[in-house]
Design an enzyme around this catalytic site. Structure first.
Site, short mmCIF file in Angstrom:
data_model
loop_
_atom_site.label_atom_id
_atom_site.label_comp_id
_atom_site.label_asym_id
_atom_site.label_seq_id
_atom_site.Cartn_x
_atom_site.Cartn_y
_atom_site.Cartn_z
N ARG A 37 12.79 15.80 39.69
CA ARG A 37 11.64 14.87 39.79
C ARG A 37 12.11 13.42 39.76
NH1 ARG A 37 7.23 18.64 36.76
NH2 ARG A 37 6.28 19.28 38.71
N LYS A 199 -3.39 37.25 39.80
CA LYS A 199 -4.83 37.53 39.78
C LYS A 199 -5.61 36.92 40.94
CE LYS A 199 -5.41 38.07 34.87
NZ LYS A 199 -5.98 37.52 33.64
N GLY A 356 4.82 26.59 41.01
CA GLY A 356 6.00 26.81 40.16
C GLY A 356 6.65 28.16 40.34
N GLY A 379 -0.89 22.71 40.35
CA GLY A 379 -2.35 22.60 40.50
C GLY A 379 -2.75 21.86 41.77
#
Ligand code: AMP
Length: 400
Positions: A37, A199, A356, A379
């Site tokens: 990063r 899921k 991730g 996200g």
């Protein structure tokens, strides 16, 4: 897609750019363990310095929730960033920031590159407080957002501040936005999406958006079990959200209506224990017995899916095809990742992956470096796959 670039900010000579970056680096014993990063920050900081400007970096670290939490200070990142940038980096403590405001003058020499203390030490950051954004804006003359991973959040340092200063996307953010636009905004067709992972419930909006946009939707991992169950097959003791049966059927119907072909595993690898090297068997997806858990797609499925990838020009991937952390249940994920990597290397496929677990899975397959674009955003990447407008990106819109 229209957004301002750094070059749209005009002459930066003697100007200071307030740059929102992602400094959420993994730390072990106060030292940065992985500087990926920090490397991503370099192109924008270099561009600002080369244009004669200075850089003040804004970033959050962890979840201090508006409190000063010593363990979540960004100060330990300073030496690691200095090393990556090859130049001195200064640090603005929250106290120095407050004193500066009170006195109207910096109490310390203002270096070319400064890191501002954790934005989440300030109560208004996560509520997108305009007053806090104005305090951050006072640090410079222009605003650059280079943190795509934080762009799904409307926070003072990602959204409100962009309304107060001339704003642009940084180099890393621009590259990400262009890659994502090539993948889903205006892609070369046919487009295939791989959506795997645990899921259905966590990726419902992703599936709903994709069936309307892509030509082929490959559903893998635990999510596929819910679809197999909805079709009336026995899924034994597999991970499955039985209450989402109707939702799965609705997604299947929506795909049919929009000409999107859904691909589910035709053969699966089952085990009776959820652990690496558990005794396992490959069988038709229609033959799973009570007590068996589907932990991966089988070789026939992989062969079919590799054929689908070969027919397509664009691939978007989020989520593993199986419980890839446990050998040998990484087989389908690894094989499909390798197939995508080879097609990309041959110039036949534009491949974009994010999230991730997905990045970890592609790295595990040795395929990561071949992908056209890998997004480390979690996200924000998923919200983009949901087709949502990200507030941090919208704030950079040049209305063009
Ligand atoms: P996600 O965060 O939704 O992308 O889910 C990733 C997780 O899903 C990984 O930890 C995988 O091990 C897990 N997973 C994938 N396939 C299965 C499966 N068939 N059964 C149980 N877990 C799975």
């Amino acid at each position: 897609m229209a957004f301002n670039r750094i070059s749209d900010l005009g002459d930066l000579t003697n100007k200071t750019a307030v740059i929102r970056v992602d400094l959420n680096v993994p730390m072990v014993d106060g030292a940065v363990r992985d500087d990926t990063r920090l490397q991503a920050v370099k192109p924008t900081v270099d561009a600002v310095i080369a244009a004669g400007g200075k850089a003040v970096l804004l970033a959050h670290f962890g979840r201090p929730k508006g409190q000063i939490v010593a363990d979540l200070s960004l100060e330990p990142v300073v030496p690691a960033l200095a090393q990556v940038l090859g130049q001195d980096v200064g640090f603005i403590t929250s106290q120095a920031f407050n004193e500066y405001e009170a006195s109207g003058a910096w109490p310390f020499p203002f270096k070319s590159v400064m890191i501002m203390e954790n934005t989440r030490f300030f109560a208004g950051e996560e509520t997108n407080d305009a007053a806090l954004a104005a305090r951050f804006a006072k640090l410079g003359d222009v605003y650059i957002n280079d943190a795509f991973s934080c762009a799904h959040r409307a926070h003072a340092s990602t959204e409100a501040i962009a309304k107060l200063l001339p704003s642009a996307a940084g180099e890393t953010m621009s590259a990400e936005l262009i890659a994502l636009d090539n993948a889903l905004g205006a892609p070369k067709k046919p487009v295939v999406a791989v959506v795997g992972g645990a899921k259905v419930s966590s990726k419902l909006a992703v599936l709903e958006n994709l069936v309307a946009k892509v030509d082929h939707l490959i559903i893998g991992g635990g999510m596929a079990n819910t679809f197999l169950f909805a079709m009336g097959h026995n899924i034994g003791a597999s991970l499955c959200e039985k209450d989402l049966k109707d939702t799965a059927l609705k997604i299947t119907a929506a795909a049919d209506a929009s000409g999107c072909q859904i691909h589910l595993p035709s053969d699966v690898v089952v085990a009776r224990e959820f652990k690496a090297h558990a005794a396992n068997e490959t069988k038709a997806a229609t033959d799973v017995a009570d007590g068996e858990m589907i932990l991966d797609a089988g070789p026939a499925t992989v062969e079919t899916l590799a054929g689908v990838l070969a027919e397509c020009k664009t691939l978007v991937w989020n989520g593993p095809m199986g419980a890839f952390e446990m050998e040998p249940f990484d087989m389908a994920t690894v094989a499909l990742a390798k197939a995508a990597a080879a097609l990309t290397d041959d110039g036949k496929l534009l491949s974009v992956a994010g999230g991730g677990d997905t990045v970890a899975a592609l790295a595990h397959a040795g395929a990561k470096d071949s992908f056209t674009h890998i997004s480390t955003a979690g996200g924000a990447f998923l919200e983009w796959m949901e087709g949502r407008e990200l507030p941090g990106v919208k704030a950079l819109d040049n209305q063009g």
